[in-house]
Design a protein around this motif. Structure first.
Motif, PDB file in Angstrom:
ATOM      1  N   GLY A  89       0.812  -1.213   0.000  1.00 44.34           N
ATOM      2  CA  GLY A  89       0.000   0.000   0.000  1.00 44.34           C
ATOM      3  C   GLY A  89       0.843   1.260   0.000  1.00 44.34           C
ATOM      4  O   GLY A  89       2.075   1.227   0.066  1.00 44.34           O
ATOM      5  N   GLU A  90       0.147   2.376  -0.068  1.00 49.86           N
ATOM      6  CA  GLU A  90       0.830   3.668  -0.111  1.00 49.86           C
ATOM      7  C   GLU A  90       1.663   3.881   1.147  1.00 49.86           C
ATOM      8  O   GLU A  90       1.306   3.429   2.245  1.00 49.86           O
ATOM      9  CB  GLU A  90      -0.188   4.802  -0.255  1.00 49.86           C
ATOM     10  CG  GLU A  90      -0.926   4.817  -1.584  1.00 49.86           C
ATOM     11  CD  GLU A  90      -0.008   5.114  -2.765  1.00 49.86           C
ATOM     12  OE1 GLU A  90       1.031   5.796  -2.548  1.00 49.86           O
ATOM     13  OE2 GLU A  90      -0.323   4.673  -3.889  1.00 49.86           O
ATOM     14  N   MET A  91       2.770   4.590   0.989  1.00 49.51           N
ATOM     15  CA  MET A  91       3.644   4.859   2.127  1.00 49.51           C
ATOM     16  C   MET A  91       4.215   6.262   2.015  1.00 49.51           C
ATOM     17  O   MET A  91       4.317   6.826   0.923  1.00 49.51           O
ATOM     18  CB  MET A  91       4.772   3.827   2.186  1.00 49.51           C
ATOM     19  CG  MET A  91       5.715   3.831   1.009  1.00 49.51           C
ATOM     20  SD  MET A  91       6.805   2.395   0.975  1.00 49.51           S
ATOM     21  CE  MET A  91       5.704   1.154   0.289  1.00 49.51           C
ATOM     22  N   THR A  92       4.589   6.817   3.147  1.00 46.06           N
ATOM     23  CA  THR A  92       5.211   8.143   3.166  1.00 46.06           C
ATOM     24  C   THR A  92       6.659   8.021   2.695  1.00 46.06           C
ATOM     25  O   THR A  92       7.216   6.922   2.597  1.00 46.06           O
ATOM     26  CB  THR A  92       5.189   8.729   4.578  1.00 46.06           C
ATOM     27  OG1 THR A  92       6.013   7.914   5.439  1.00 46.06           O
ATOM     28  CG2 THR A  92       3.775   8.772   5.141  1.00 46.06           C
ATOM     29  N   ASP A  93       7.287   9.156   2.450  1.00 47.47           N
ATOM     30  CA  ASP A  93       8.691   9.157   2.050  1.00 47.47           C
ATOM     31  C   ASP A  93       9.569   8.541   3.133  1.00 47.47           C
ATOM     32  O   ASP A  93      10.517   7.804   2.840  1.00 47.47           O
ATOM     33  CB  ASP A  93       9.164  10.582   1.753  1.00 47.47           C
ATOM     34  CG  ASP A  93       8.525  11.172   0.505  1.00 47.47           C
ATOM     35  OD1 ASP A  93       7.944  10.394  -0.292  1.00 47.47           O
ATOM     36  OD2 ASP A  93       8.596  12.400   0.327  1.00 47.47           O
ATOM     37  N   VAL A  94       9.256   8.841   4.383  1.00 48.40           N
ATOM     38  CA  VAL A  94      10.048   8.316   5.501  1.00 48.40           C
ATOM     39  C   VAL A  94       9.890   6.799   5.587  1.00 48.40           C
ATOM     40  O   VAL A  94      10.859   6.073   5.831  1.00 48.40           O
ATOM     41  CB  VAL A  94       9.636   8.987   6.829  1.00 48.40           C
ATOM     42  CG1 VAL A  94      10.334   8.332   8.021  1.00 48.40           C
ATOM     43  CG2 VAL A  94       9.957  10.475   6.792  1.00 48.40           C
ATOM     44  N   GLU A  95       8.673   6.310   5.372  1.00 46.82           N
ATOM     45  CA  GLU A  95       8.443   4.863   5.383  1.00 46.82           C
ATOM     46  C   GLU A  95       9.177   4.185   4.231  1.00 46.82           C
ATOM     47  O   GLU A  95       9.773   3.113   4.395  1.00 46.82           O
ATOM     48  CB  GLU A  95       6.937   4.574   5.313  1.00 46.82           C
ATOM     49  CG  GLU A  95       6.208   4.911   6.601  1.00 46.82           C
ATOM     50  CD  GLU A  95       4.698   4.834   6.451  1.00 46.82           C
ATOM     51  OE1 GLU A  95       4.017   4.626   7.479  1.00 46.82           O
ATOM     52  OE2 GLU A  95       4.188   5.000   5.310  1.00 46.82           O
TER      53      GLU A  95
END
Length: 628
Positions: A89-95
């Protein structure tokens, strides 16, 4: 590549595909074939039977024509992120940054390399690494990669750390082998899905030899203490060696002693009067024969749970002493060998091994939801949160199932605190072993030892030949028993004792102790998942390496964390820790070794979400450090 596939028949390929992780299979097949119909499939849990059949059919067809040992390069960043998003699934840049090395496409994921021209290393420059367990070996590999002179010291006779000292029956990892490995050692041929201690020890020694660390290791070298020489900006280590006491000088010290280094033995009245044998699992006698003997096992943590079945099969009678019930959970394929067909798939479907590493870690990405208290849920009559209460119901039912509905046992085995507030314990047939005719469960604490056995707090008395003290380790004794004296002769342990226990900046640095880095130090391993512990060993080592690289590039002699940065970090850590289940009555704060109960603060773990802590440990905040 088609030639390689002929070494295995279609039926065997079909069996390999049936054993495969369908999520990893789907992405690997899509990455190799570009089949958009496969790429459009949902996650395995949402696939229909027809979609699963399609995936397996296409995989068998592709493997029959293309199977072979090929190392795929890391996809371009945008493509890598797209593939990861298809899986989790979608993730943040940090993730994304925290997870991008989980598939281990890069040669040495999580490590750092020189940027620009490597500076000349002074002839007398040396790093000393203390401890040849998993963290110390990771630090050695990082030094090898950078060409930094180093020496690794260990008091044990061989490499392996905790896997060298722990040789009790059925000792093994309780996380999948594919996640308990260095990501730079590709496709290691593990024998079991959860490998035994002996195999892990062999693996660590293999890695140490292969990557040059063994050649720089000195065993039987016990560091007794270290003093920082402010005039020379070096650490002078007092080391007991096979040839006698020796002073070893280091510009930088990296301690990799681990949290589980100092055995915690029973401190109970009369223990020295006991006429039988008391054994801590970390000092298991070679060739110990328990046949027909009366045995007590004190403790039901991971170690006590692992060894009970093996002991009960040999001993005449076993009494299990349970002071605090544990939430003990099953693991699929725990104790099972890795199937030959699956091993073949790992080696012959490019990318499958990589994506299996990623999917094996995926369930931990949102594990924080199990460790948060939902006050609205509680107001509606719930105990902690819906997710945590569902897990409690599952584990409670598991207890009933494994004990055969034995109510006399069940009421003693269900904890009164929430799951996930302590370290999860993996079942190794412990519940079933309690139902054996030669096993009994004693609840409560041991009040005192006698010459022939011990007396429980409720007055129950038993005689024993052997007492196994599965009582764990003193997790507050970081770096113990070595004494470290920093600037102005300041003693590290005295500093911690004068405060509220062991503290560090990012778990690694303490003010006034320059050029000293701790791997797996205070508040190190995050409560949340998403980055496996073996990756953290290299991440922490790479943080120390970044500091050393900066020192050498700028011709500095000393790096230290600023006191104000240390204080700020720990204030923020304490505040964040209050948001977690471990620090609440529901989480059994009074019974939790994660918690420093004297000072009522989180001690062992980092309270940050794993991706946030990953960023702290990989992107150095140079404003927090002082190079001089």
């Amino acid at each position: 590549m088609a030639t390689a596939a002929k070494a295995i028949d279609t039926d065997s390929i079909q069996r390999a595909v049936e054993l495969a992780d369908l999520n990893a299979l789907r992405i690997a097949l899509y990455q190799n074939s570009g089949d958009e119909e496969i790429g459009a499939l949902p996650a395995a849990a949402q696939m229909s039977d027809g979609q699963k059949a399609l995936l397996k059919e296409r995989a068998v067809e592709w493997l029959a024509d293309n199977a072979g040992p090929v190392d795929l390069p890391e996809p371009p960043e945008d493509e890598l992120r797209r593939l990861m998003t298809m899986l989790s699934g979608e993730m943040t840049d940090v993730e994304f940054e925290a997870r991008r090395d989980l598939p281990a496409f890069r040669a040495v994921p999580c490590a750092v390399e020189w940027e620009g021209e490597k500076p000349e290393i002074p002839e007398d420059f040396r790093i000393v690494i203390i401890g040849s367990g998993p963290a110390g070996i990771a630090a050695g590999v990082q030094c090898e990669l950078l060409g930094l002179p180093y020496l690794l010291l260990d008091r044990q006779p061989e490499a392996g750390g905790t896997w060298t000292i722990n040789r009790y029956p059925d000792v093994r990892v309780d996380t999948p082998s594919i996640t308990y490995e260095y990501s730079f050692e590709k496709l290691y041929p593990w024998g079991e899905h959860f490998n035994r201690g002996e195999d892990v020890r062999t693996y660590l020694q293999h890695v140490s030899r292969k990557y040059g660390v063994m050649a720089n290791s000195r065993f039987g070298h016990d560091v007794k203490g270290a003093v920082f020489d402010e005039g020379r900006n070096v650490w002078k280590l007092d080391v007991e060696t096979p040839g006698g006491r020796q002073e070893i000088v280091a510009n930088v010290v990296i301690t990799a002693c681990g949290t589980f280094a100092n055995a915690q033995l029973p401190d109970i009245e009369g223990v020295h009067d006991f006429g039988g044998q008391i054994i801590h699992p970390s000092a298991w006698p070679e060739g110990l024969d328990l046949s027909g003997k009366r045995v007590a096992i004190i403790g039901n943590g991971s170690t006590g749970v692992q060894l009970l079945s093996a002991v009960a099969q040999k001993a005449g009678h076993v009494s299990v002493v349970q002071r605090t019930p544990q939430w003990i959970s099953p693991r699929e394929k725990y104790g099972a060998p890795i199937e030959p067909e699956l091993a073949w798939l790992n080696e012959n479907m490019p990318g499958y091994w990589n994506w299996s590493r990623y999917t094996a870690t995926m369930p931990l990405f949102d594990i924080d939801r199990l460790q948060r208290v939902d006050r609205e849920w509680q107001a509606q009559g719930g105990k902690v949160s819906k997710a945590n209460d569902d897990l409690r119901a599952f584990l409670t039912n598991y207890i009933r199932q494994e004990t055969g509905g034995r109510e006399d046992l069940i009421e003693k085995l269900i904890p009164d605190y929430a799951p996930m507030s302590r370290r999860p314990v993996v079942d190794n047939g412990w519940y079933r072993a309690l139902t054996r005719d030669n096993v009994e469960l004693l609840t409560g604490s041991v009040a005192r030892f006698t010459k022939s056995g011990f007396v429980m707090a409720d007055g129950t008395e038993r005689d024993f030949d052997v007492v196994i003290a599965a009582t764990g380790f003193d997790v507050l004794k970081y770096l113990w028993p070595a004494r470290y004296k920093g600037l102005e002769g300041k003693d590290l342990h005295d500093t911690w004792d004068a405060g509220d226990g062991p503290r560090a900046y990012l778990s690694m640095m303490v003010p006034q102790f320059p050029n000293l880095f701790m791997l797996y130090g205070p508040n190190s391993q995050p409560l949340t998942g998403g980055t496996g512990l073996p990756q953290w060993w290299l991440i922490w080592a790479s943080y120390a390496a970044q500091c050393v690289m900066r020192m050498l590039k700028e011709d500095k002699r000393r790096v230290d964390v600023k006191p104000e940065a240390f204080e700020r970090y720990n204030r923020e850590l304490d505040a964040e820790a209050q948001n977690w289940l471990q620090m609440t009555p529901e989480g059994g704060i009074e019974k939790n070794y994660y918690v420093n109960r004297e000072h009522r603060r989180l001690q062992v773990n980092a309270p940050w979400l794993s991706p946030d802590y990953h960023r702290m440990c990989t992107v150095v905040n140079w404003d927090d450090l002082e190079l001089s």
